[in-house]
Scaffold this active site. Structure first.
Site, mmCIF file in Angstrom:
data_model
loop_
_atom_site.group_PDB
_atom_site.id
_atom_site.type_symbol
_atom_site.label_atom_id
_atom_site.label_comp_id
_atom_site.label_asym_id
_atom_site.label_seq_id
_atom_site.Cartn_x
_atom_site.Cartn_y
_atom_site.Cartn_z
ATOM 1 N N TYR A 91 -3.627 82.069 62.158
ATOM 2 C CA TYR A 91 -4.840 81.582 61.681
ATOM 3 C C TYR A 91 -4.726 79.870 61.289
ATOM 4 O O TYR A 91 -4.265 79.250 62.253
ATOM 5 C CB TYR A 91 -5.407 82.337 60.691
ATOM 6 C CG TYR A 91 -6.769 82.166 60.296
ATOM 7 C CD1 TYR A 91 -7.496 82.375 61.414
ATOM 8 C CD2 TYR A 91 -7.180 81.643 59.072
ATOM 9 C CE1 TYR A 91 -9.034 81.953 61.254
ATOM 10 C CE2 TYR A 91 -8.537 81.187 58.997
ATOM 11 C CZ TYR A 91 -9.421 81.443 60.075
ATOM 12 O OH TYR A 91 -10.656 81.226 59.788
ATOM 13 N N LYS A 164 -9.962 85.737 62.114
ATOM 14 C CA LYS A 164 -10.751 86.205 61.020
ATOM 15 C C LYS A 164 -10.370 87.687 60.851
ATOM 16 O O LYS A 164 -10.115 88.276 59.421
ATOM 17 C CB LYS A 164 -12.184 85.784 60.773
ATOM 18 C CG LYS A 164 -12.271 84.696 60.351
ATOM 19 C CD LYS A 164 -12.287 84.280 58.895
ATOM 20 C CE LYS A 164 -12.474 82.755 58.599
ATOM 21 N NZ LYS A 164 -12.330 82.202 57.031
#
EC number: 4.1.1.101
Length: 541
Positions: A91, A164
């Site tokens: 991420y 996410k």
């Protein structure tokens, strides 16, 4: 039941070499795999050893995405083992580089759904195809107009939705077979993409106005129809659309906007944690937000609501806020204000007419804030002069440069410690190594929404909440801040990412309990802890 190659090609069912001989017989896999049966522990060790041979972060991410694309269980088993190391890779901040190279590195759609604003008639078909019969409980959707730190990246921003959802599972344990990443391609105003022959999205400028919002409404209506028990998470929408979409649907469906609400919660939690260390009260603080876009105004709203909960009137609470954007300090007569900015503007009559309130140092000297929050994406905007001006009037300055990636951060957290002689309480939007200064080891809290949104989402889903409201968000912030150790010198204002799995459960339980207490959870749920425990998926064969 999928058998043979179909099972090996299904990342939700594939175990690779871990299929037992009995399973190979049952699923028609005899002869399709090497004879040795490995455990998940052996598979993970093998992948991690290969991971360590990769020289660059983007290549490490590429390897992990290959595992993700072929075997979800193994991927999340690895993530849980190495969460502190892998989070920046899968991420933020490495995801920014992956987005920028999406067209060149595209191999698989990663089970995402790509919606096209030019073809609203295909929304429902696309969603059905993406779900492929799965019980979808969580959707992350982005049109990638406002990716924090890098801006408009069109269809490339699908990596944000995928990333996410990875964090949701790694942190809070939602079943990866029950999630759906979605890209809404409304065009792009990024000329680099429009001129790139490899760009995979629609090659036109962004669609806006009624055509855009009608598409969003059709999309939400289709989600309600097809996935009535799902949470719809909006991510990285633009300044002109994010708040409007949240306001339109937050009381109608179970929905969440991470840029507005998630950033607000994590900053509130960080401020509460810092005040716990400083032994100060929220009602005594002055807040200066440098960057008054979607994130900046969302932060101000969250802090404002907490001041109301602590007994201030709306007029009293508003006086604690100063918003600075490209125009400088925002006044009620500043041109081009958004509706969300208007709630926190100041009056020019409050200030000396000679003061240059477009210059950050002058603003800091004039306002004398105790809390300085950066969401501007202006690298090194918090200069030594600015910070020292703040520290002159503040015993324990609370400074959160939370823009990311690294090239966008407002200040190096290490410098903030040096410039304030160790008095600053700092959280950053990127991971920062511990820093030894004058005999104290300073650990920096990461004001990363990943610390909060997985628990919020799973807490709401676990008790089938009707909506996510401000009380649930406040419960999440307080639950996180209560985990801060205020007794140790140099302690971080937020708990470390290495404990993400543990405190996501704490946050989820607090959110679920808030929904139960308010009567907006499904009536069969009375025990928040049990509901969360029953909902959580574990990465095991």
């Amino acid at each position: 039941m999928e058998i043979g190659q179909a099972r090996l090609n299904n990342p939700f069912l594939n175990k690779g070499t871990a299929f037992t001989m009995a399973e190979r017989q049952t699923y028609g896999l005899i002869g399709l795999l090497p004879p040795r049966v490995k455990t998940i522990e052996e598979q993970a060790a093998e992948i991690y050893a290969l991971y360590q041979t990769k020289d660059s972060q983007i290549e490490k991410r590429h390897l992990l995405m290959e595992v993700f694309n072929t075997n979800r269980t193994l991927f999340f088993y690895l993530m849980e083992m190495h969460i502190n190391e892998f989070m920046p890779i899968v991420y933020d901040p490495v995801i920014a580089e992956a987005i920028e190279q999406y067209n060149e590195r595209y191999l698989k759609p990663q089970d995402a759904v790509y919606l096209n604003v030019d073809h609203p008639e295909l929304i429902e078909t696309s969603l059905k195809n993406g779900a492929n019969g799965r019980d979808i409980r969580l959707i992350v959707v982005s049109d990638a107009q406002g990716i924090l730190g890098i801006g408009d990246w069109g269809v490339n921003g699908v990596d944000i939705s995928v990333g996410k959802l990875m964090v949701y599972t790694a942190a809070a344990g939602i079943d990866p077979a029950q999630v759906l990443p979605i890209s809404i391609d409304a065009g792009t105003d990024n000329e680099q993409l429009l001129n790139d022959p490899n760009y995979l999205g629609q090659r036109h400028h962004r669609i806006s106005g009624s055509t855009y919002f009608d598409f969003i409404d059709q999309f939400v209506t289709s989600v309600e129809k097809l996935f009535p028990n799902s949470l719809l998470h909006f991510e990285d929408f633009g300044r002109g659309t994010a708040a409007k979409i949240l306001d339109q649907y937050q009381d109608r469906i179970l929905t969440f906007n991470d840029d507005i609400q998630g950033t607000g919660i994590i900053v509130l939690a960080g401020v509460l944690g810092a005040l716990k260390i400083a032994k100060q009260d929220l009602v005594d603080q002055k807040f200066l937000s440098f960057g008054a876009g979607t994130a900046g105004t969302g932060i101000a709203k969250m802090l404002y609501q907490e001041l109301l909960r602590q007994g201030l009137t709306p007029d009293e609470a508003k006086k604690h806020f100063y918003l600075v954007d490209k125009q400088g300090l925002l006044f009620d007569d500043t041109e081009g204000l958004t509706d969300k900015q208007k709630a926190f503007t100041r009056q020019r009559s409050e200030f000396d007419n000679d003061a240059d309130l477009t210059d950050l140092k002058t603003i800091v000297q004039t306002v004398q804030p105790t809390v300085l929050i950066g969401t501007s994406t202006v690298h090194n905007a918090f200069t030594e002069d600015v910070i020292k001006a703040m520290a002159q009037h503040c015993e324990r300055p609370i400074i959160f440069p939370i823009s990311n990636p690294t090239k966008k951060i407002e200040a190096d957290p290490v410098d903030l410690i040096k410039w304030t002689q160790g008095r600053a309480l700092v959280a950053a939007g990127i991971p920062v190594d511990d820093f030894d200064y004058q005999g104290v080891s300073y650990r920096f809290g990461q004001a990363n929404n990943a610390l909060i949104y997985p628990g919020v989402g799973v807490g709401a889903l676990a008790v089938q909440a009707e909506k996510i409201d401000d009380e649930m968000l406040a419960a999440a912030a307080h639950a996180l801040s209560n985990l801060v150790d205020s007794t140790e010198s140099g302690a971080p204002v937020l708990p470390p990412v290495s404990q993400l799995r543990q405190f996501s459960k704490v946050v989820a339980t607090a959110v679920a309990q808030s929904a139960i207490d308010q009567g907006i959870a499904a009536p069969q749920y009375h025990d928040a802890s049990q509901a969360v425990a029953d909902f959580v998926w574990e990465a095991k064969y």
